[in-house]
Design an enzyme around this catalytic site. Structure first.
Site, PDB file in Angstrom:
ATOM      1  N   ARG A  22       0.829  -1.214   0.000  1.00  0.00           N
ATOM      2  CA  ARG A  22       0.000   0.000   0.000  1.00  0.00           C
ATOM      3  C   ARG A  22       0.857   1.255   0.000  1.00  0.00           C
ATOM      4  NH1 ARG A  22      -3.617  -0.163   4.992  1.00  0.00           N
ATOM      5  NH2 ARG A  22      -1.678  -1.014   5.773  1.00  0.00           N
ATOM      6  N   ASN A  78      -6.085  -2.360   2.005  1.00  0.00           N
ATOM      7  CA  ASN A  78      -6.098  -3.818   2.109  1.00  0.00           C
ATOM      8  C   ASN A  78      -7.540  -4.287   2.174  1.00  0.00           C
ATOM      9  OD1 ASN A  78      -3.330  -4.166   2.167  1.00  0.00           O
ATOM     10  ND2 ASN A  78      -3.200  -4.221   4.396  1.00  0.00           N
TER      11      ASN A  78
END
Length: 99
Positions: free
Chosen positions: A20, A38
């Site tokens: 990320r 996520n």
């Protein structure tokens, strides 16, 4: 040049490896805006908005990811502008909470 928006699902070993943060940093450096998060199923979801060539290049980079990631699949679909509303106020690119 017109803007396109793509919702991207990335699967494989993509959580716990800095994916990320890598995606947010890379996308912002390329001038894109959107968000990444996520998902509880172990995948990463992102929304990328910008010019078509830059979004396409970022999607290609998502197939590699950061060095610790092992990407198995990247699926990109056309997204509507309202998905950008999930960003944090004032941010071009946000890292969102897990969904």
């Amino acid at each position: 040049m017109s803007e396109i928006i793509r919702q991207v699902m990335i699967s494989g070993r993509v959580q716990g490896v800095g994916y990320r943060a890598w995606l947010a940093h890379t996308a912002e450096a390329m001038g894109l805006h959107g968000w990444v998060r996520n998902r509880r199923d172990g995948s990463v979801e992102a929304v990328l908005a910008g010019s078509e060539p830059i979004v396409s290049e970022m999607i290609a980079r998502c197939q590699r990811g950061p060095s610790a990631a092992r990407v198995e699949a990247v699926v990109a679909e056309i997204a509507q502008p309202d998905v950008l509303n999930l960003r944090q106020p004032g941010e071009r690119f946000s890292i969102l909470s897990t969904l």
